[in-house]
Design a protein around this motif. Structure first.
Motif, short mmCIF file in Angstrom:
data_model
loop_
_atom_site.label_atom_id
_atom_site.label_comp_id
_atom_site.label_asym_id
_atom_site.label_seq_id
_atom_site.Cartn_x
_atom_site.Cartn_y
_atom_site.Cartn_z
N TRP A 189 0.86 -1.12 0.11
CA TRP A 189 0.07 -0.01 -0.04
C TRP A 189 0.85 1.26 -0.22
CZ3 TRP A 189 -5.38 0.45 -0.05
CH2 TRP A 189 -6.01 -0.82 0.15
N HIS A 190 0.47 2.41 -0.53
CA HIS A 190 1.22 3.52 -0.65
C HIS A 190 0.41 4.58 0.25
CE1 HIS A 190 3.44 6.86 -2.04
NE2 HIS A 190 2.55 7.27 -2.62
N TYR A 191 1.02 4.77 1.37
CA TYR A 191 0.65 5.79 2.66
C TYR A 191 1.13 7.09 2.53
CZ TYR A 191 -2.23 1.66 4.13
OH TYR A 191 -2.90 0.58 4.41
N ALA A 192 2.31 7.25 2.02
CA ALA A 192 3.03 8.44 2.22
C ALA A 192 2.60 9.32 0.98
CB ALA A 192 4.56 8.13 1.92
N LEU A 193 1.37 9.79 1.12
CA LEU A 193 0.59 10.62 0.10
C LEU A 193 0.84 11.96 0.35
CD1 LEU A 193 -2.66 8.99 -0.48
CD2 LEU A 193 -0.72 8.72 -2.04
N ALA A 194 2.05 12.56 -0.46
CA ALA A 194 2.35 14.01 -0.13
C ALA A 194 1.61 15.03 -1.25
CB ALA A 194 4.06 14.00 -0.63
N VAL A 195 1.79 16.22 -0.80
CA VAL A 195 1.01 17.18 -1.60
C VAL A 195 1.45 17.28 -2.82
CG1 VAL A 195 0.82 19.75 -1.73
CG2 VAL A 195 0.81 18.44 0.67
N ASP A 196 2.99 16.84 -3.10
CA ASP A 196 3.47 16.75 -4.39
C ASP A 196 2.99 15.64 -5.28
OD1 ASP A 196 4.81 15.21 -2.98
OD2 ASP A 196 6.71 15.08 -4.16
N GLU A 197 2.07 15.02 -4.77
CA GLU A 197 1.33 13.86 -5.60
C GLU A 197 -0.01 14.15 -5.83
OE1 GLU A 197 2.18 10.43 -3.22
OE2 GLU A 197 4.26 10.35 -3.98
N PRO A 198 -0.45 15.04 -6.31
CA PRO A 198 -1.75 15.43 -6.74
C PRO A 198 -2.40 14.67 -7.36
CG PRO A 198 -0.44 16.93 -8.04
CD PRO A 198 0.40 16.09 -7.16
N HIS A 199 -1.91 13.63 -8.39
CA HIS A 199 -2.53 12.68 -9.03
C HIS A 199 -3.22 11.74 -8.34
CE1 HIS A 199 1.77 11.45 -8.77
NE2 HIS A 199 1.26 10.53 -8.75
N ILE A 200 -2.99 11.67 -7.06
CA ILE A 200 -3.87 10.60 -6.21
C ILE A 200 -4.87 11.56 -5.43
CG2 ILE A 200 -3.65 8.82 -4.47
CD1 ILE A 200 -1.74 8.09 -6.45
N ALA A 201 -5.39 12.41 -6.22
CA ALA A 201 -6.64 12.94 -5.57
C ALA A 201 -7.83 12.33 -5.48
CB ALA A 201 -6.83 14.30 -6.52
N ALA A 202 -8.65 12.56 -4.58
CA ALA A 202 -9.83 11.81 -4.34
C ALA A 202 -10.77 11.37 -5.82
CB ALA A 202 -10.85 12.57 -3.22
N PRO A 203 -10.82 12.42 -6.65
CA PRO A 203 -11.74 12.04 -7.86
C PRO A 203 -11.16 11.00 -8.63
CG PRO A 203 -11.69 14.62 -7.69
CD PRO A 203 -10.62 13.92 -6.62
N VAL A 204 -9.68 11.04 -8.92
CA VAL A 204 -9.13 10.09 -9.74
C VAL A 204 -9.03 8.94 -9.05
CG1 VAL A 204 -6.79 9.63 -10.46
CG2 VAL A 204 -7.57 11.91 -10.85
N ALA A 205 -8.77 8.82 -7.63
CA ALA A 205 -8.82 7.59 -6.80
C ALA A 205 -10.05 6.75 -6.89
CB ALA A 205 -8.34 7.75 -5.41
N ALA A 206 -11.34 7.69 -6.65
CA ALA A 206 -12.31 7.23 -6.80
C ALA A 206 -12.98 6.35 -7.97
CB ALA A 206 -13.55 8.12 -6.19
N TYR A 207 -12.50 7.22 -8.99
CA TYR A 207 -12.84 6.70 -10.24
C TYR A 207 -12.09 5.31 -10.66
CZ TYR A 207 -13.27 6.65 -15.51
OH TYR A 207 -13.54 6.22 -16.75
N LEU A 208 -10.85 5.11 -10.15
CA LEU A 208 -9.94 4.04 -10.43
C LEU A 208 -10.54 2.92 -9.77
CD1 LEU A 208 -6.35 5.47 -10.85
CD2 LEU A 208 -8.01 4.70 -12.74
N GLU A 209 -10.79 3.32 -8.29
CA GLU A 209 -11.33 2.29 -7.35
C GLU A 209 -12.80 1.76 -8.03
OE1 GLU A 209 -11.90 1.80 -2.72
OE2 GLU A 209 -12.86 3.54 -3.60
N GLU A 210 -13.60 2.60 -8.20
CA GLU A 210 -14.85 2.04 -9.16
C GLU A 210 -14.54 1.14 -10.38
OE1 GLU A 210 -17.00 5.56 -9.91
OE2 GLU A 210 -17.35 5.92 -7.62
N HIS A 211 -13.64 1.29 -10.95
CA HIS A 211 -13.49 0.27 -12.10
C HIS A 211 -12.43 -0.89 -11.59
CE1 HIS A 211 -15.25 2.02 -15.42
NE2 HIS A 211 -14.68 3.40 -14.66
N GLY A 212 -12.24 -0.89 -10.29
CA GLY A 212 -11.43 -2.09 -9.70
C GLY A 212 -10.06 -2.30 -10.16
N LEU A 213 -9.47 -0.98 -10.42
CA LEU A 213 -8.18 -0.77 -10.65
C LEU A 213 -7.10 -0.57 -9.62
CD1 LEU A 213 -8.44 1.27 -14.27
CD2 LEU A 213 -8.17 -1.29 -14.02
N ILE A 214 -7.73 0.25 -8.54
CA ILE A 214 -6.83 0.29 -7.49
C ILE A 214 -7.83 0.12 -6.23
CG2 ILE A 214 -5.22 1.95 -8.54
CD1 ILE A 214 -6.65 4.18 -6.81
N ALA A 215 -7.38 -0.18 -5.12
CA ALA A 215 -8.14 -0.19 -4.00
C ALA A 215 -7.46 1.05 -3.14
CB ALA A 215 -7.50 -1.48 -3.03
#
Length: 162
Positions: A24-50
């Motif tokens: 799991w990747h827990y060290a989500l820093a401010v310089d990683e905006p690509h792990i924003a909630a909308p992107v994460a939710a979308y990928l999770e809904e498609h079963g691509l990430i947890a």
């Protein structure tokens, strides 16, 4: 904040998580905006990430941790992965169902009534083995020739009627 359909952000997030798999990747820093909630939710809904979601009454729901799934890895590999091998679908058509489908196609055709009559008789007397052979060859012809598959079926049934 990134939009859910930002394809580059999705790819960046998945590639980051791919490099850490199976962790799991827990060290989500401010310089990683690509792990924003909308992107994460979308990928999770498609079963691509947890995703481990963090929710509180003080702040909006946000990503606390994420990891790529096997489906996500297969998606990035772009070869279907094990999902393509394990996801074999078996389709079964009963002889009578196939006969009904073929008879319906005969009735809907523009063929003269005499030819339709011969084709109906051929289909009505065809046994299960004949129908199985017709189905296998018909699928093959349909995939290979598309619209001309009807001509093949017409010729086959006319020959069976003789």
């Amino acid at each position: 904040m990134k939009e859910a359909l930002d394809r580059q952000a999705q790819l960046d997030a998945m590639n980051l998580l791919k490099g850490l798999y199976p962790e799991w990747h827990y060290a989500l820093a401010v310089d990683e905006p690509h792990i924003a909630a909308p992107v994460a939710a979308y990928l999770e809904e498609h079963g691509l990430i947890a995703v481990h979601w963090i929710e509180s009454t003080d702040t909006p729901k946000h990503v606390g941790g994420a990891r790529i799934t096997a489906r996500g890895l297969d998606f990035l590999a772009d070869d279907g992965g094990l999902g393509a091998i394990l996801g074999v679908v078996t389709v079964k058509l009963h002889a009578e169902t196939l006969r009904e489908l073929l008879l319906r196609r005969v009735e809907e055709s523009d063929a003269p009534e005499k030819e339709k009559s011969l084709m109906r008789k051929a289909l009505e007397k065809a046994g299960e083995k004949s129908l199985e052979a017709i189905a296998k060859e018909g699928v093959s012809k349909a995939l290979t020739y598309g619209p001309t598959a009807w001509q093949w079926l017409h010729t086959l049934l006319a020959n069976l009627a003789q």
